[in-house]
Design a protein around this motif. Structure first.
Motif, mmCIF file in Angstrom:
data_model
loop_
_atom_site.group_PDB
_atom_site.id
_atom_site.type_symbol
_atom_site.label_atom_id
_atom_site.label_comp_id
_atom_site.label_asym_id
_atom_site.label_seq_id
_atom_site.Cartn_x
_atom_site.Cartn_y
_atom_site.Cartn_z
ATOM 1 N N ASP A 167 -1.810 4.017 5.315
ATOM 2 C CA ASP A 167 -0.601 3.462 5.922
ATOM 3 C C ASP A 167 0.638 3.852 5.128
ATOM 4 O O ASP A 167 1.688 4.173 5.694
ATOM 5 C CB ASP A 167 -0.699 1.936 5.989
ATOM 6 C CG ASP A 167 -1.663 1.465 7.069
ATOM 7 O OD1 ASP A 167 -2.252 2.324 7.751
ATOM 8 O OD2 ASP A 167 -1.840 0.241 7.219
ATOM 9 N N ASP A 170 1.469 7.486 5.797
ATOM 10 C CA ASP A 170 2.079 7.617 7.129
ATOM 11 C C ASP A 170 3.541 7.212 7.090
ATOM 12 O O ASP A 170 4.406 7.865 7.692
ATOM 13 C CB ASP A 170 1.334 6.739 8.142
ATOM 14 C CG ASP A 170 0.001 7.324 8.557
ATOM 15 O OD1 ASP A 170 -0.241 8.516 8.274
ATOM 16 O OD2 ASP A 170 -0.813 6.588 9.155
ATOM 17 N N LEU A 171 3.818 6.129 6.382
ATOM 18 C CA LEU A 171 5.188 5.634 6.299
ATOM 19 C C LEU A 171 6.082 6.619 5.566
ATOM 20 O O LEU A 171 7.190 6.946 6.019
ATOM 21 C CB LEU A 171 5.205 4.282 5.585
ATOM 22 C CG LEU A 171 6.566 3.592 5.454
ATOM 23 C CD1 LEU A 171 7.111 3.212 6.827
ATOM 24 C CD2 LEU A 171 6.451 2.358 4.580
ATOM 25 N N GLY A 176 10.035 6.646 6.396
ATOM 26 C CA GLY A 176 10.369 5.255 6.652
ATOM 27 C C GLY A 176 10.312 4.365 5.435
ATOM 28 O O GLY A 176 10.277 3.152 5.574
ATOM 29 N N GLY A 180 11.484 0.883 6.745
ATOM 30 C CA GLY A 180 10.304 0.154 7.162
ATOM 31 C C GLY A 180 9.796 0.497 8.534
ATOM 32 O O GLY A 180 9.229 -0.346 9.211
ATOM 33 N N THR A 182 8.025 3.846 11.109
ATOM 34 C CA THR A 182 7.523 5.213 11.232
ATOM 35 C C THR A 182 8.096 5.910 12.448
ATOM 36 O O THR A 182 7.989 7.119 12.589
ATOM 37 C CB THR A 182 5.988 5.216 11.359
ATOM 38 O OG1 THR A 182 5.633 4.619 12.609
ATOM 39 C CG2 THR A 182 5.335 4.464 10.226
ATOM 40 N N ASP A 188 3.668 1.284 13.998
ATOM 41 C CA ASP A 188 4.340 0.312 13.134
ATOM 42 C C ASP A 188 3.629 -1.043 13.180
ATOM 43 O O ASP A 188 3.508 -1.729 12.167
ATOM 44 C CB ASP A 188 5.797 0.131 13.559
ATOM 45 C CG ASP A 188 6.657 1.341 13.196
ATOM 46 O OD1 ASP A 188 6.166 2.209 12.454
ATOM 47 O OD2 ASP A 188 7.802 1.414 13.672
ATOM 48 N N ASN A 191 0.504 -0.966 10.919
ATOM 49 C CA ASN A 191 0.694 -0.337 9.621
ATOM 50 C C ASN A 191 1.129 -1.398 8.621
ATOM 51 O O ASN A 191 2.219 -1.965 8.720
ATOM 52 C CB ASN A 191 1.753 0.771 9.733
ATOM 53 C CG ASN A 191 1.878 1.589 8.465
ATOM 54 O OD1 ASN A 191 2.001 1.036 7.374
ATOM 55 N ND2 ASN A 191 1.872 2.900 8.608
ATOM 56 N N VAL A 194 4.454 -1.020 6.812
ATOM 57 C CA VAL A 194 5.629 -1.445 7.565
ATOM 58 C C VAL A 194 5.791 -2.957 7.462
ATOM 59 O O VAL A 194 6.886 -3.476 7.263
ATOM 60 C CB VAL A 194 5.516 -1.005 9.039
ATOM 61 C CG1 VAL A 194 6.631 -1.620 9.878
ATOM 62 C CG2 VAL A 194 5.562 0.518 9.147
ATOM 63 N N ALA A 198 6.530 -0.709 1.233
ATOM 64 C CA ALA A 198 5.798 0.338 0.527
ATOM 65 C C ALA A 198 5.369 -0.100 -0.873
ATOM 66 O O ALA A 198 4.237 0.150 -1.293
ATOM 67 C CB ALA A 198 6.645 1.606 0.453
#
Length: 238
Positions: A167, A170-171, A176, A180, A182, A188, A191, A194, A198
């Protein structure tokens, strides 16, 4: 299997079965009524190249073959161990595991889940197969109750760490980390990076890896491969 002093080759049927199940899940996941992906690992997806009916049958065949391998009477383990392995993999792949998690994922497209619900989705959709892989190796190696408990804890933790880092990657790939998001509403929703941010996800992933390493410390040098896998999950960047 090696960690519990078993012969590594004894675990091959479990490994093969899980690989077949994973492949089937990807073939079906790519179908138009699910993710509708046209490409997988740089190649056309099965339904794009061969058509939807063939893709459905391909997934069905892969799943069936997985259990044919597990039920093969030439597998050199005690019948009780073989039955335990079959039950373990079936639970991980079915409604209580991967398939149930996929349904949660579908539902998330309509009703955004809470962070706790996302965690449950991930534990079923992804984590169940991680746990089955680890515990299945232990079962094949005739592990003790305490050894299986340690392996189950390890599998649960590395499954969670894998999804958290996935996750997070991916972010970050979507740019993002600051806002916060994607860019995809459904992604989102499922994830955790999100939902939680992070930094929080990175810290929890490191904690899960630390728990996994602690779980396999009892195996000493025999558990070095498991320890290396946990560290790889923590440090991967793709």
């Amino acid at each position: 299997c090696q960690a519990v002093s078993g012969t590594p080759e004894t675990a091959l049927p479990v490994g093969c079965a899980l690989e077949l199940i994973h492949a089937y899940s990807l073939v079906h996941d790519d179908l138009p009524d699910l993710d509708n992906d046209a490409e997988r690992r740089g190649q056309p997806t099965v339904h794009i190249k061969y058509g939807v009916p063939t893709a459905i049958l391909t997934g069905d065949a892969l799943l069936t073959e997985a259990f044919r391998i597990l039920a093969d009477p030439t597998w050199a383990v005690a019948p009780a161990i073989q039955v335990r392995a079959i039950a373990l993999v079936a639970e991980a792949a079915g409604a209580a595991g991967m398939v149930g998690g996929q349904q949660y994922d579908i539902d998330a497209a309509h009703t955004p889940p809470s962070p706790a619900e996302v965690g449950r989705l991930h534990a079923m959709k992804t984590g169940a197969l991680f746990r089955a892989a680890v515990v299945g190796g232990g079962i094949a190696g005739a592990a003790s109750v305490d050894e299986l408990a340690a392996l189950e804890r390890y599998g649960r933790c590395v499954g969670r760490a894998f999804q958290l880092t996935d996750d997070l990657l991916d972010l970050l790939e979507a740019g993002g980390a600051g806002d916060g998001a994607t860019g995809d509403a459904h992604e989102d929703a499922v994830n955790l990076a999100v939902h939680l941010g992070a930094d929080s996800v990175r810290i929890e992933a490191e904690q899960q890896v630390a728990h996994a390493l602690d779980a396999v410390a009892r195996f000493g040098d025999r558990g070095r491969v498991l320890a290396a896998i946990a560290r790889f999950i923590r440090d991967r960047d793709v």
